[in-house]
Design an enzyme around this catalytic site. Sequence first.
Site, PDB file in Angstrom:
ATOM      1  N   GLU A  46     -72.671 -19.909 -24.199  1.00  0.00           N
ATOM      2  CA  GLU A  46     -74.020 -19.379 -24.073  1.00  0.00           C
ATOM      3  C   GLU A  46     -74.178 -18.632 -22.737  1.00  0.00           C
ATOM      4  OE1 GLU A  46     -78.539 -21.347 -24.277  1.00  0.00           O
ATOM      5  OE2 GLU A  46     -76.744 -22.614 -24.066  1.00  0.00           O
ATOM      6  N   LYS A 115     -81.658 -17.457 -29.819  1.00  0.00           N
ATOM      7  CA  LYS A 115     -81.914 -18.894 -29.758  1.00  0.00           C
ATOM      8  C   LYS A 115     -83.347 -19.212 -30.167  1.00  0.00           C
ATOM      9  CE  LYS A 115     -80.980 -22.752 -26.565  1.00  0.00           C
ATOM     10  NZ  LYS A 115     -80.398 -23.066 -25.245  1.00  0.00           N
ATOM     11  N   CYS A 169     -76.625 -23.415 -28.878  1.00  0.00           N
ATOM     12  CA  CYS A 169     -76.778 -24.674 -28.138  1.00  0.00           C
ATOM     13  C   CYS A 169     -77.863 -25.591 -28.691  1.00  0.00           C
ATOM     14  CB  CYS A 169     -77.011 -24.375 -26.666  1.00  0.00           C
ATOM     15  SG  CYS A 169     -76.709 -25.825 -25.613  1.00  0.00           S
TER      16      CYS A 169
END
Length: 632
Positions: A46, A115, A169
């Site tokens: 990330e 995200k 994540c």
Amino acid sequence: MNDGFFKVAAATPSIKVADCEYNKNQILEQMRECEKRGVTAVVFPELCLTGYTCGDLFRDRTLITAAQKALGEILEQTRSMNLLAVIGLPVPVGADLYNCAAVICRGKLLGLPAKSSIPNYSEFYEARHFTPAPAYAETRFCGKTVPLGNSLIFRCESMPELVVGVEICEDLWTACPPSAQLAQCGATLLLNPSASDEIIGKAPYRRNLVNGQSARLIAAYAYADAGEGESSTDLVYAGHNVIAENGTVLAESTLFTTGLTVADVDLQRMLQERLRTTTWSNAGEAYEVSFTMDMPVASLERKFPALPFVPDDTKDLSERCEMILNMQAAGLKTRLKHTGSKCAVIGVSGGLDSTLALLVIVRAFDLLKLDRKGILAVTMPGFGTTKRTKSNAQRLSEMLGVTLKEIPIGDSVSKHFEDIDHDPNVRDVTYENAQARERTQVLMDLANQCGGLVIGTGDLSELALGWATYNGDIMSMYGVNCSIPKTLVRHLVHHAAITGGKELCALLEDVLDTPVSPELLPPENGVIAQKTENIVGPYELHDFFLYYMLRFGFTPSKIFHMAQSAFAGIYDDATIKKWLTTFYKRFFMHQFKRSCLPDGPKVGSVTLSPRGDWRMPSDASSALWLREIESL
């Protein structure tokens, strides 16, 4: 594609916080290493182009512009690479900044998955900088208008098995991860660029999370974690990379290391599993991006266990054996209790299968607190019985405290030959099967006498090959071994040996050393002349074929290639091909025997009950499969 296998990497480069030029070069270096190793998809951590721990520098236009410039240079330098790469970076859109993963292939930016779940608790404060992803938007980036959002999937036109989904994540750690929708929209390979800091106990939790998600979604899942170079002001990053496939961890990095974690994932298997699982549904909506790349030609690094029914780990094997014996005994216990039977009848030969079945019956009787004398073990010596097997059958029965009865069948079968005008010197299938059917008749009639059940001894491998006599040993009132393959039978008996007393152990070890044989042809010089594996082939090969054909529906060519790897140095290609042909011929030819199998407990994922896992017409043609084998 190599029979659906696809080489994937999770990469952790050593970075410098806010040094996009340095980070770009580290990423390019690892991409070149991927190319050399034949990796066709790689996921980086990330925000790896900038570093995850930039803090308020994410508000700085210089950093954001440098990240976009670095990605542009990566695109320029990878035009000739046959590699799909996922690289984390911040992407500004108007007044919003998104935590994105650039999906690139052959110098083209395919899309920007963003995200969704922005953590802002404990050590995380991403909401200070980033906006949660939209479902779908378009933005101008690196000179091209591309899709951005949390509902993008990337479908490879030249490899139909390869459909890629990306979540970032924290998305994985939430109650409803985006990967669920992506998988239901077709994604077979899920990639997660992550920056998960390390604290005590987090690594096993993270591993289980990745592995569990791969199982729930019947997918391959590669997780790339940030590592060396991220700021240690308050946190430490360990570069914990994990690659899992449908509930199995294929590869995992050592904590506090950098580099590539590589595995061959079987995307074809994922599609087969979804096809088999009727509760799997293709649902939801996703924006689909198409791309193309060359078919991978890299050699497989993945290893296949030669004994897929048998765990490699000794502790796991011991626990598995104990569990299976308990399952077999529980099934028989329920049947005995339901029928009110206090007697069980079994033919004991001194061979593996009847030994295992007798051990199971004893265990079931003990659970019911029934007298073991209610177990009638019948030895029926015939034309092929040897002193060794007869003695072992007798001694085992005595050690276990069951009732032993000897009924020679030679005279009865000889009289039967007279009745049907068969020359006993013609030792053909009639000669052999007459003995098997005589034994079954004896057992059935004895069961009627004592009001008991005839317990079958035949195993899964014999049922698959049709290596059983119709209306003979294939028949019983309950078959405790019906879903136990021959390779596992050996381990179950061995487990009983090492957990029993010294005398029982020695006897069972001798049973294990005895060649597998139906003992229907006369012995030579007092030893077994008829060896099953010389006739139908090695059981370890047949069990390998059976597992991958029945469990995953793999093609003969794929099973052949996997067997080449699994049995390298043991069997040559010609031998594998010969017995693969035998397996398919016999499997199709003898389905009619399996169509009338008696009841018996399912203990593993592969079984052939006509009422459960395998329903097949008895007159189905094997021509398609045999033609494919012939072309190998």
